[in-house]
Motif scaffolding. Structure first.
Motif, mmCIF file in Angstrom:
data_model
loop_
_atom_site.group_PDB
_atom_site.id
_atom_site.type_symbol
_atom_site.label_atom_id
_atom_site.label_comp_id
_atom_site.label_asym_id
_atom_site.label_seq_id
_atom_site.Cartn_x
_atom_site.Cartn_y
_atom_site.Cartn_z
ATOM 1 N N SER A 192 0.659 -1.181 0.024
ATOM 2 C CA SER A 192 0.011 -0.062 -0.008
ATOM 3 C C SER A 192 0.803 1.117 -0.047
ATOM 4 N N VAL A 193 2.076 1.108 0.559
ATOM 5 C CA VAL A 193 3.061 2.505 0.673
ATOM 6 C C VAL A 193 3.542 2.793 -0.838
ATOM 7 N N VAL A 194 3.735 1.557 -1.294
ATOM 8 C CA VAL A 194 4.229 1.728 -2.836
ATOM 9 C C VAL A 194 3.315 2.264 -3.746
ATOM 10 N N ARG A 195 1.985 1.845 -3.471
ATOM 11 C CA ARG A 195 0.825 2.236 -4.492
ATOM 12 C C ARG A 195 0.660 3.733 -4.008
ATOM 13 N N TYR A 196 0.711 3.999 -2.832
ATOM 14 C CA TYR A 196 0.508 5.314 -2.240
ATOM 15 C C TYR A 196 1.493 6.443 -2.979
ATOM 16 N N LEU A 197 2.814 6.027 -2.769
ATOM 17 C CA LEU A 197 3.741 6.998 -3.340
ATOM 18 C C LEU A 197 3.578 7.082 -4.701
ATOM 19 N N SER A 198 3.142 6.123 -5.527
ATOM 20 C CA SER A 198 3.144 6.337 -7.179
ATOM 21 C C SER A 198 1.644 7.063 -7.235
ATOM 22 N N ASP A 199 0.542 7.059 -6.279
ATOM 23 C CA ASP A 199 -0.647 7.671 -6.639
ATOM 24 C C ASP A 199 -0.605 9.078 -6.340
ATOM 25 N N ARG A 200 0.466 9.565 -5.486
ATOM 26 C CA ARG A 200 0.866 11.064 -5.215
ATOM 27 C C ARG A 200 1.281 11.534 -6.352
ATOM 28 N N GLU A 201 2.265 11.010 -6.963
ATOM 29 C CA GLU A 201 2.689 11.546 -8.184
ATOM 30 C C GLU A 201 1.854 11.460 -9.206
ATOM 31 N N ALA A 202 0.998 10.647 -9.364
ATOM 32 C CA ALA A 202 -0.121 10.628 -10.435
ATOM 33 C C ALA A 202 -1.024 11.728 -10.625
ATOM 34 N N CYS A 203 -1.229 12.397 -9.122
ATOM 35 C CA CYS A 203 -2.127 13.258 -9.214
ATOM 36 C C CYS A 203 -1.713 14.371 -10.050
ATOM 37 N N GLN A 204 -0.838 14.719 -10.278
ATOM 38 C CA GLN A 204 -0.096 15.750 -11.193
ATOM 39 C C GLN A 204 -0.753 15.802 -12.331
ATOM 40 N N ALA A 207 -7.030 13.407 -14.384
ATOM 41 C CA ALA A 207 -7.807 13.828 -15.363
ATOM 42 C C ALA A 207 -9.090 14.238 -14.873
ATOM 43 N N GLY A 208 -9.736 15.419 -14.781
ATOM 44 C CA GLY A 208 -10.926 16.065 -14.466
ATOM 45 C C GLY A 208 -10.631 16.362 -12.845
ATOM 46 N N ARG A 209 -9.592 16.464 -12.261
ATOM 47 C CA ARG A 209 -9.370 16.825 -10.820
ATOM 48 C C ARG A 209 -8.476 17.784 -10.731
ATOM 49 N N VAL A 210 -8.412 18.568 -9.640
ATOM 50 C CA VAL A 210 -7.537 19.583 -9.380
ATOM 51 C C VAL A 210 -6.440 18.898 -8.698
ATOM 52 N N PRO A 211 -5.312 19.080 -9.219
ATOM 53 C CA PRO A 211 -4.397 18.145 -8.725
ATOM 54 C C PRO A 211 -3.893 18.298 -7.372
ATOM 55 N N VAL A 212 -4.016 19.534 -6.564
ATOM 56 C CA VAL A 212 -3.778 19.482 -5.115
ATOM 57 C C VAL A 212 -4.847 18.838 -4.573
ATOM 58 N N ASP A 213 -5.815 18.911 -4.834
ATOM 59 C CA ASP A 213 -7.245 18.252 -4.188
ATOM 60 C C ASP A 213 -7.045 16.778 -4.224
ATOM 61 N N CYS A 214 -6.527 16.454 -5.412
ATOM 62 C CA CYS A 214 -6.274 14.928 -5.399
ATOM 63 C C CYS A 214 -5.129 14.480 -4.716
ATOM 64 N N LEU A 215 -4.046 15.253 -4.517
ATOM 65 C CA LEU A 215 -2.962 14.845 -3.547
ATOM 66 C C LEU A 215 -3.426 14.702 -2.266
ATOM 67 N N GLN A 216 -4.226 15.617 -1.669
ATOM 68 C CA GLN A 216 -4.714 15.701 -0.316
ATOM 69 C C GLN A 216 -5.493 14.655 -0.052
ATOM 70 N N GLU A 217 -6.412 14.463 -1.059
ATOM 71 C CA GLU A 217 -7.252 13.336 -0.843
ATOM 72 C C GLU A 217 -6.763 11.952 -0.888
ATOM 73 N N THR A 218 -5.689 11.775 -1.635
ATOM 74 C CA THR A 218 -4.659 10.319 -1.702
ATOM 75 C C THR A 218 -4.114 10.294 -0.176
ATOM 76 N N MET A 219 -3.460 11.529 0.465
ATOM 77 C CA MET A 219 -2.802 11.207 1.677
ATOM 78 C C MET A 219 -3.704 10.913 2.690
ATOM 79 N N GLU A 220 -4.981 11.622 2.745
ATOM 80 C CA GLU A 220 -6.040 11.456 3.709
ATOM 81 C C GLU A 220 -6.637 10.019 3.517
#
Length: 240
Positions: A192-204, A207-220
């Protein structure tokens, strides 16, 4: 005459209708930025009431030891919530809203039995490990003197993100220690940590999402999943 009728109609409304419009605390005593923001927003006030109701349910049935842990978690979350304050009001309030939404989901899951469905969690249910536990994935609190990658740059730039980042790292470390003798769950945590780190970068490029919102939601979501996993473990190992 019309004014008198309006006043009479308002006075006839039941008191709970007024009581439910504000947050769970007394706004006349609000001093901190996050408290004032909650008092000024109807949807944030509603979120605060939701959090307060779930908190009463969870702590009301917790043991003394569990209550102490929950209170420590709550203090950490309040610190994280307050860290959303920043120079851009819109971004700060957005951060505050997301933080409260995540906390509401977390407490609601605990109030409903200490966990969530496997599909809602970043950590699947424990299964027998088919392979040795992989080495711990490299996850450290972001060093803002030398941020590496898009996600760390945004963590350093956006109000509240550094506190959330540190909280996720702490929860991962706690989960690793909690399940040190359970290879299956440890393997899931590292995956899950590996996926989490990958998902964080993918937020940049989400599609269809504010990158910073995506990042915070992924972390939360990662933080909430870890805490639900540990809450489930505590519930299943509790001594009657």
């Amino acid at each position: 005459m019309i004014r008198r009728l309006l006043i009479t109609a308002l006075l006839a409304l039941p008191l709970p209708a007024f009581a439910q419009t504000g947050p769970s605390f007394d706004c006349s005593r609000a001093r901190a930025w996050d408290e004032r923001s909650i008092c000024a927003s109807g949807d944030l006030a509603a979120l605060d009431r939701q959090i307060a109701a779930a908190w009463r349910t969870v702590t009301g049935r917790a043991s003394e030891e569990e209550r102490a842990r929950l209170q420590a978690d709550q203090r950490a979350w309040l610190t994280q919530r307050r860290a959303c304050q920043g120079p851009v009001e819109r971004e700060a309030v957005s951060c505050l809203r997301r933080s409260m939404q995540a906390r509401a989901r977390d407490l609601d899951a605990l109030a409903q039995g200490g966990g969530a469905s496997a599909s809602a969690s970043a950590l699947p249910s424990a299964k027998p490990a088919a392979a040795p536990v992989p080495p711990p994935a490299a996850l450290r609190a972001t060093d803002c003197a030398a941020p590496a990658g898009w996600a760390q740059q945004r963590i350093c730039a956006v109000p509240g993100m550094r506190a959330l980042d540190a909280a996720v790292v702490q929860d991962v470390q706690t989960a690793r220690a909690r399940f040190a003798l359970d290879p299956a769950v440890r393997a899931e945590i590292e995956a899950s940590v590996v996926r989490y780190l990958s998902d964080r970068e993918a937020c940049q490029r989400a599609a269809g999402r504010v990158p910073v919102d995506c990042l915070q939601e992924t972390m939360e979501d990662m933080q909430a999943a870890l805490r639900r996993r540990m809450a489930v473990a505590s519930a299943t190992t509790r001594v009657p």
